[in-house]
Design a protein around this motif. Sequence first.
Motif, PDB file in Angstrom:
ATOM      1  N   UNK A   1      -4.071  18.623  20.114  1.00  0.00           N
ATOM      2  CA  UNK A   1      -3.721  16.510  19.699  1.00  0.00           C
ATOM      3  C   UNK A   1      -4.641  16.929  18.012  1.00  0.00           C
ATOM      4  N   UNK A   2      -3.725  16.348  17.451  1.00  0.00           N
ATOM      5  CA  UNK A   2      -4.085  15.968  15.985  1.00  0.00           C
ATOM      6  C   UNK A   2      -4.159  14.319  15.812  1.00  0.00           C
ATOM      7  N   UNK A   3      -5.459  14.037  15.088  1.00  0.00           N
ATOM      8  CA  UNK A   3      -5.543  12.154  14.652  1.00  0.00           C
ATOM      9  C   UNK A   3      -6.083  12.735  13.207  1.00  0.00           C
ATOM     10  N   UNK A   4      -4.595  11.633  12.745  1.00  0.00           N
ATOM     11  CA  UNK A   4      -4.352  12.343  10.929  1.00  0.00           C
ATOM     12  C   UNK A   4      -5.138  10.827  10.893  1.00  0.00           C
ATOM     13  N   UNK A   5      -6.442  11.552   9.548  1.00  0.00           N
ATOM     14  CA  UNK A   5      -7.467  10.274   9.306  1.00  0.00           C
ATOM     15  C   UNK A   5      -7.404  10.193   8.390  1.00  0.00           C
ATOM     16  N   UNK A   6      -7.421   8.621   7.942  1.00  0.00           N
ATOM     17  CA  UNK A   6      -6.903   8.219   6.290  1.00  0.00           C
ATOM     18  C   UNK A   6      -7.787   7.082   6.192  1.00  0.00           C
ATOM     19  N   UNK A   7      -9.360   7.968   5.201  1.00  0.00           N
ATOM     20  CA  UNK A   7     -10.622   6.651   5.051  1.00  0.00           C
ATOM     21  C   UNK A   7      -9.905   6.133   4.173  1.00  0.00           C
ATOM     22  N   UNK A   8     -11.051   4.395   3.711  1.00  0.00           N
ATOM     23  CA  UNK A   8     -10.959   3.634   2.285  1.00  0.00           C
ATOM     24  C   UNK A   8      -9.404   3.409   2.370  1.00  0.00           C
ATOM     25  N   UNK A   9      -8.441   2.839   3.067  1.00  0.00           N
ATOM     26  CA  UNK A   9      -7.055   2.406   2.757  1.00  0.00           C
ATOM     27  C   UNK A   9      -6.934   0.857   3.440  1.00  0.00           C
ATOM     28  N   UNK A  10      -6.612   0.798   1.837  1.00  0.00           N
ATOM     29  CA  UNK A  10      -6.468  -0.523   1.312  1.00  0.00           C
ATOM     30  C   UNK A  10      -5.623  -1.333   0.227  1.00  0.00           C
ATOM     31  N   UNK A  11      -4.600  -2.279  -0.615  1.00  0.00           N
ATOM     32  CA  UNK A  11      -4.257  -2.360  -1.632  1.00  0.00           C
ATOM     33  C   UNK A  11      -4.726  -3.238  -2.575  1.00  0.00           C
ATOM     34  N   UNK A  12      -4.517  -3.374  -3.643  1.00  0.00           N
ATOM     35  CA  UNK A  12      -5.187  -4.091  -4.614  1.00  0.00           C
ATOM     36  C   UNK A  12      -4.119  -4.639  -4.920  1.00  0.00           C
ATOM     37  N   UNK A  13      -4.018  -6.082  -5.122  1.00  0.00           N
ATOM     38  CA  UNK A  13      -2.907  -7.560  -5.960  1.00  0.00           C
ATOM     39  C   UNK A  13      -2.172  -6.469  -6.732  1.00  0.00           C
ATOM     40  N   UNK A  14      -0.716  -6.445  -6.358  1.00  0.00           N
ATOM     41  CA  UNK A  14       0.252  -5.860  -7.624  1.00  0.00           C
ATOM     42  C   UNK A  14       0.442  -4.871  -6.930  1.00  0.00           C
ATOM     43  N   UNK A  15      -0.288  -4.148  -6.351  1.00  0.00           N
ATOM     44  CA  UNK A  15       0.375  -2.432  -6.143  1.00  0.00           C
ATOM     45  C   UNK A  15       1.220  -3.055  -4.861  1.00  0.00           C
ATOM     46  N   UNK A  16       2.556  -2.169  -4.942  1.00  0.00           N
ATOM     47  CA  UNK A  16       4.044  -2.083  -4.151  1.00  0.00           C
ATOM     48  C   UNK A  16       4.156  -1.455  -3.512  1.00  0.00           C
ATOM     49  N   UNK A  17       2.499  -0.424  -3.343  1.00  0.00           N
ATOM     50  CA  UNK A  17       2.760   1.071  -2.605  1.00  0.00           C
ATOM     51  C   UNK A  17       2.477   1.237  -0.934  1.00  0.00           C
ATOM     52  N   UNK A  18       2.051  -0.402  -0.561  1.00  0.00           N
ATOM     53  CA  UNK A  18       2.360  -0.812   0.715  1.00  0.00           C
ATOM     54  C   UNK A  18       3.387  -1.133   1.995  1.00  0.00           C
ATOM     55  N   UNK A  19       4.138  -1.229   0.773  1.00  0.00           N
ATOM     56  CA  UNK A  19       5.525  -1.589   1.198  1.00  0.00           C
ATOM     57  C   UNK A  19       6.271  -0.624   1.448  1.00  0.00           C
ATOM     58  N   UNK A  20       6.719   1.034   0.434  1.00  0.00           N
ATOM     59  CA  UNK A  20       6.426   2.210   1.150  1.00  0.00           C
ATOM     60  C   UNK A  20       5.633   2.494   1.595  1.00  0.00           C
ATOM     61  N   UNK A  21       4.583   2.372   2.364  1.00  0.00           N
ATOM     62  CA  UNK A  21       4.202   2.779   3.293  1.00  0.00           C
ATOM     63  C   UNK A  21       4.334   2.116   4.849  1.00  0.00           C
ATOM     64  N   UNK A  22       4.859   0.988   4.589  1.00  0.00           N
ATOM     65  CA  UNK A  22       4.764   0.575   5.428  1.00  0.00           C
ATOM     66  C   UNK A  22       6.531   1.324   6.321  1.00  0.00           C
ATOM     67  N   UNK A  23       7.648   1.421   5.551  1.00  0.00           N
ATOM     68  CA  UNK A  23       8.926   1.790   6.069  1.00  0.00           C
ATOM     69  C   UNK A  23       7.985   3.467   6.350  1.00  0.00           C
TER      70      UNK A  23
END
Length: 293
Positions: A141-163
């Motif tokens: 059983x695998x937990x994928x762990x992403x530490x310190x996940x956040x985005x700064x103003x103007x970064x559009x990566x969060x839209x890609x990440x949502x999909x």
Amino acid sequence: MNVRFNEFLDQAQVVLERLEPLLPTAQPPLDWTRTLAARWHREGRGGALLPLQVSLDIQLADLIGVDSQREQLSRNTRQFVAGLPANHALLWGARGTGKSSLVRALLAEHAAAGLRLIEIERDHLADLPRVVERLAALPQRFVLFCDDLSFETGEGDYRVLKSVLDGSLERAPDNVLLYATSNRRHLVAERQRDNDNWQLVDGEVHPNEAVEDKIALSDRFGLWLSFYPFTQDHYLAVVRHWIEVLAGQCSLVWAWDEALERAAIRWAQGRGNRNGRCAYQFARHWVGLQLLG
């Protein structure tokens, strides 16, 4: 003819040298019966899971003052390890309050039952489909762990990440969960103007929809756990715990008194915060001084 052929070989060699950094290095498959944790390493256009040497010395009992968060995530993880439905989790709040330590403590708690941890950086989350594909047929059983996940103003990566999260997590096999930590509840920086003058902002007729777009990323996680700054009593309780643990390892005889309490408070004041990380650092400092003396 031979001269031209040699020139062609020289040019081909140059091209191959340029392409070599883009080609993934062949990695033997990990033996997950022996490997407890790994890190996703992006290499060129591909990537690989590289084993991590992890310490299992942090136990759930070491996390003082976060009983509710510890119990909720522990229960969710027990469901997951047992093969029952469980939620992806977002741990958000003040720095140094035990978010990452809680995830690692759960690995120590459930490693014998088949739990494994894979660290993946925020910038590599677009590789989630590749990672998930490699884990689907495995019994662990695998937990994928992403530490310190956040985005700064103007970064559009969060839209890609949502999909990516929508596609990867909704179709993820039963043996994969995502746990992420962040200092922000909604992962994306928010501004007061997001709520002021909501009828019209920068010419946008429906700015509330833009706000919804920002906060929708955190909705991908079914379990939200909040971690708050420590009070002084909470901080001192954590200091006492870690001094007891470290002193016990060294057979150091000690006693809690007013002078020690004042020293712990001064240590936190000098760093401008009271949290679990600060408490642990002070405990190491104080125990080390006593042993040196």
